[in-house]
Motif scaffolding. Structure first.
Motif, mmCIF file in Angstrom:
data_model
loop_
_atom_site.group_PDB
_atom_site.id
_atom_site.type_symbol
_atom_site.label_atom_id
_atom_site.label_comp_id
_atom_site.label_asym_id
_atom_site.label_seq_id
_atom_site.Cartn_x
_atom_site.Cartn_y
_atom_site.Cartn_z
ATOM 1 N N GLY A 1 0.836 -1.168 0.182
ATOM 2 C CA GLY A 1 0.026 0.181 0.141
ATOM 3 C C GLY A 1 0.906 1.116 0.057
ATOM 4 N N PRO A 2 0.334 2.424 0.219
ATOM 5 C CA PRO A 2 0.974 3.414 0.127
ATOM 6 C C PRO A 2 1.934 3.713 1.058
ATOM 7 C CG PRO A 2 -1.401 3.989 0.338
ATOM 8 C CD PRO A 2 -1.226 2.718 0.492
ATOM 9 N N GLY A 3 2.185 2.905 2.391
ATOM 10 C CA GLY A 3 3.194 2.891 3.212
ATOM 11 C C GLY A 3 4.476 2.325 2.574
ATOM 12 N N ALA A 4 4.443 1.977 1.429
ATOM 13 C CA ALA A 4 5.695 1.196 0.801
ATOM 14 C C ALA A 4 6.684 2.362 0.599
ATOM 15 C CB ALA A 4 5.458 0.680 -0.451
ATOM 16 N N TYR A 5 6.394 3.752 0.227
ATOM 17 C CA TYR A 5 7.304 4.673 0.151
ATOM 18 C C TYR A 5 8.065 4.790 1.171
ATOM 19 C CZ TYR A 5 4.744 5.570 -4.337
ATOM 20 O OH TYR A 5 4.110 5.247 -5.367
ATOM 21 N N ALA A 6 7.597 5.268 2.535
ATOM 22 C CA ALA A 6 8.111 5.422 3.693
ATOM 23 C C ALA A 6 8.971 4.170 4.110
ATOM 24 C CB ALA A 6 7.033 5.860 4.862
ATOM 25 N N HIS A 7 8.540 3.001 3.913
ATOM 26 C CA HIS A 7 9.194 1.886 4.150
ATOM 27 C C HIS A 7 10.661 1.977 3.283
ATOM 28 C CE1 HIS A 7 9.118 -3.053 4.562
ATOM 29 N NE2 HIS A 7 10.404 -2.430 4.767
ATOM 30 N N ALA A 8 10.465 2.139 2.102
ATOM 31 C CA ALA A 8 11.675 2.417 1.121
ATOM 32 C C ALA A 8 12.748 3.417 1.916
ATOM 33 C CB ALA A 8 11.353 2.780 -0.314
ATOM 34 N N CYS A 9 11.937 4.560 2.192
ATOM 35 C CA CYS A 9 13.351 5.582 2.317
ATOM 36 C C CYS A 9 13.898 4.993 3.849
ATOM 37 C CB CYS A 9 12.160 6.994 2.852
ATOM 38 S SG CYS A 9 11.571 7.852 1.400
ATOM 39 N N ARG A 10 12.871 4.475 4.715
ATOM 40 C CA ARG A 10 13.612 3.963 6.323
ATOM 41 C C ARG A 10 14.682 2.946 5.789
ATOM 42 N NH1 ARG A 10 11.832 4.359 11.132
ATOM 43 N NH2 ARG A 10 13.155 3.456 12.402
ATOM 44 N N ILE A 11 14.451 2.186 4.806
ATOM 45 C CA ILE A 11 15.386 1.234 4.536
ATOM 46 C C ILE A 11 16.741 2.018 4.089
ATOM 47 C CG2 ILE A 11 16.223 -0.651 2.689
ATOM 48 C CD1 ILE A 11 13.236 -1.421 2.773
ATOM 49 N N ALA A 12 16.732 2.947 3.159
ATOM 50 C CA ALA A 12 17.730 3.664 2.646
ATOM 51 C C ALA A 12 18.535 4.217 3.742
ATOM 52 C CB ALA A 12 17.026 4.803 1.929
ATOM 53 N N GLU A 13 17.803 4.767 4.731
ATOM 54 C CA GLU A 13 18.754 5.486 6.053
ATOM 55 C C GLU A 13 19.267 4.347 6.826
ATOM 56 O OE1 GLU A 13 17.592 7.775 10.161
ATOM 57 O OE2 GLU A 13 16.039 7.309 9.036
ATOM 58 N N GLU A 14 18.572 3.070 7.009
ATOM 59 C CA GLU A 14 19.011 2.006 7.835
ATOM 60 C C GLU A 14 20.274 1.341 7.364
ATOM 61 O OE1 GLU A 14 16.861 -0.370 10.185
ATOM 62 O OE2 GLU A 14 15.266 1.184 10.588
ATOM 63 N N ASP B 1 2.542 13.093 -5.520
ATOM 64 C CA ASP B 1 2.245 14.357 -5.088
ATOM 65 C C ASP B 1 1.005 14.098 -4.051
ATOM 66 O OD1 ASP B 1 2.059 17.089 -4.710
ATOM 67 O OD2 ASP B 1 0.831 17.452 -6.506
ATOM 68 N N ASP B 2 1.279 13.530 -3.042
ATOM 69 C CA ASP B 2 0.273 13.130 -2.050
ATOM 70 C C ASP B 2 0.669 13.752 -0.619
ATOM 71 O OD1 ASP B 2 -1.249 11.832 0.049
ATOM 72 O OD2 ASP B 2 -2.072 10.641 -1.432
ATOM 73 N N PRO B 3 0.350 14.580 0.047
ATOM 74 C CA PRO B 3 0.647 15.369 1.338
ATOM 75 C C PRO B 3 0.800 14.051 2.392
ATOM 76 C CG PRO B 3 -1.319 16.048 0.777
ATOM 77 C CD PRO B 3 -1.106 15.409 -0.375
ATOM 78 N N ASP B 4 0.101 13.258 2.416
ATOM 79 C CA ASP B 4 -0.078 12.134 3.700
ATOM 80 C C ASP B 4 1.219 11.270 3.140
ATOM 81 O OD1 ASP B 4 -2.288 13.032 4.790
ATOM 82 O OD2 ASP B 4 -3.754 11.962 3.620
ATOM 83 N N ILE B 5 1.648 10.920 2.043
ATOM 84 C CA ILE B 5 2.668 10.196 1.669
ATOM 85 C C ILE B 5 4.082 10.785 2.056
ATOM 86 C CG2 ILE B 5 3.840 9.078 -0.391
ATOM 87 C CD1 ILE B 5 1.153 7.951 -1.461
ATOM 88 N N VAL B 6 4.145 11.995 1.710
ATOM 89 C CA VAL B 6 5.278 12.854 1.456
ATOM 90 C C VAL B 6 5.528 13.124 3.086
ATOM 91 C CG1 VAL B 6 5.928 15.074 1.484
ATOM 92 C CG2 VAL B 6 5.027 14.091 -0.498
ATOM 93 N N ARG B 7 4.508 13.352 4.072
ATOM 94 C CA ARG B 7 4.430 13.735 5.466
ATOM 95 C C ARG B 7 4.880 12.267 6.155
ATOM 96 N NH1 ARG B 7 -0.018 15.123 6.099
ATOM 97 N NH2 ARG B 7 0.085 17.211 5.700
ATOM 98 N N GLN B 8 4.230 11.283 5.675
ATOM 99 C CA GLN B 8 4.649 9.919 6.216
ATOM 100 C C GLN B 8 6.293 9.582 5.974
ATOM 101 O OE1 GLN B 8 2.779 6.438 4.926
ATOM 102 N NE2 GLN B 8 3.292 5.270 6.870
ATOM 103 N N CYS B 9 6.878 9.886 5.090
ATOM 104 C CA CYS B 9 8.294 9.671 4.420
ATOM 105 C C CYS B 9 9.127 10.367 5.352
ATOM 106 C CB CYS B 9 8.473 9.778 3.107
ATOM 107 S SG CYS B 9 7.718 8.543 1.946
ATOM 108 N N VAL B 10 8.896 11.921 5.563
ATOM 109 C CA VAL B 10 9.527 12.687 6.429
ATOM 110 C C VAL B 10 9.699 12.237 7.846
ATOM 111 C CG1 VAL B 10 9.563 14.944 7.108
ATOM 112 C CG2 VAL B 10 9.228 14.630 4.606
ATOM 113 N N GLU B 11 8.402 11.929 8.272
ATOM 114 C CA GLU B 11 8.437 11.669 9.569
ATOM 115 C C GLU B 11 8.978 10.310 9.951
ATOM 116 O OE1 GLU B 11 4.218 12.093 10.618
ATOM 117 O OE2 GLU B 11 4.293 14.045 10.737
#
Length: 264
Positions: A165-178, A190-200
């Motif tokens: 689901g949409p949480g895949a984008y934040a999951h990917a960013c977290r993998i990149a950090e880890e 261009d979805d504020p909820d997805i962008v915000r979740q990735c940032v947070e």
């Protein structure tokens, strides 16, 4: 978590790592505008890539913070003013087929060719994502040993979105950090909820990828909205230098990322 600009992190010693971060990120805004020109091994020397030195010149004239290229193009940094740019060396890549990357150059080779940071890429959801993540993790270990920041580029594949689901984008960013990313380049809807979740979900800056010239959206508007949500800058290649006035395009992007007047 809320990402802290690399230039503002007081937990880092004032050493080569932080000095290089100051070349990559604006000390005023804490954000960065990167102009990548590492595409030719996949796309060929066309569509604006025929003269990579001209792209570096446009990055200088337009006020970009950094360029991303491959070690064999170091000679393009002889352009007057390029000494003000941060230099990110792309160390992984692919040719025309497939989506997964292999490591092409070493961290040591990049350091000898003026790198301020190194970059590796993987696609979350591809058949080779785990192996590509392992390659980047090893690359990041060596880079940090040498005091080099690491940019991890990650693109979220449709397969991952269908599965998670949409949480895949934040999951990917977290993998990149880890796996060792000090900042992350990614493409986001261009979805504020997805962008915000990735940032947070990360504690490192996220840099928004510009995408292809025919992406069909007004990049400056999308980027402006993302910046307001905490995105740490942009990495824009084809949508900056594939048009007729690349310096003007870079100037407008820099104004969006950092604030200030845009080209009329």
């Amino acid at each position: 978590m809320s990402p802290t600009p690399l230039t503002a992190r007081r937990d880092l010693p004032f050493d080569g790592f932080r000095i290089r971060c100051r070349r990559l990120f604006s000390p005023v805004t804490g954000r960065t505008l990167v102009i990548p020109l590492d595409h030719a091994i996949t796309l060929g020397p066309a569509g604006g890539l025929e003269d990579p030195a001209a792209i570096v010149e446009a990055a200088v004239q337009g006020g970009a913070d950094a360029v991303m290229l491959r070690p064999g193009l170091t000679h393009c940094l002889a352009v007057p003013g390029a000494e003000r740019l941060g230099v990110i060396m792309a160390l992984t890549g692919r040719l025309a087929d497939g989506v997964d990357h292999v490591q092409l150059n070493t961290v040591e080779y990049a350091a000898a060719h003026a790198a301020d940071a190194v970059c590796g890429e993987f696609k979350f959801g591809s058949s080779g994502d785990l192996e590509n993540a392992r390659v980047i993790a090893v690359l990041a270990e060596r880079a940090h040993d040498l005091g080099l920041p690491v940019l991890v580029t990650v693109y979220t594949r449709p397969e991952a979105v269908r599965r998670l689901g949409p949480g895949a984008y934040a999951h990917a960013c977290r993998i990149a950090e880890e796996i060792g990313g000090d900042f992350v380049k990614t493409a986001l809807p261009d979805d504020p909820d997805i962008v915000r979740q990735c940032v947070e979900s990360t504690s490192v800056p996220i840099v928004l990828a510009g995408g292809a010239p025919d992406a069909g959206t007004e990049l400056s508007d999308v980027l402006d909205r993302a910046i307001r949500l905490g995105i740490g800058g942009a990495a824009v290649g084809r949508r900056a230098w594939a048009g007729g006035k690349p310096a003007d395009a870079v100037r407008e992007l820099a104004a969006t990322v950092h604030g200030g007047p845009r080209h009329a």
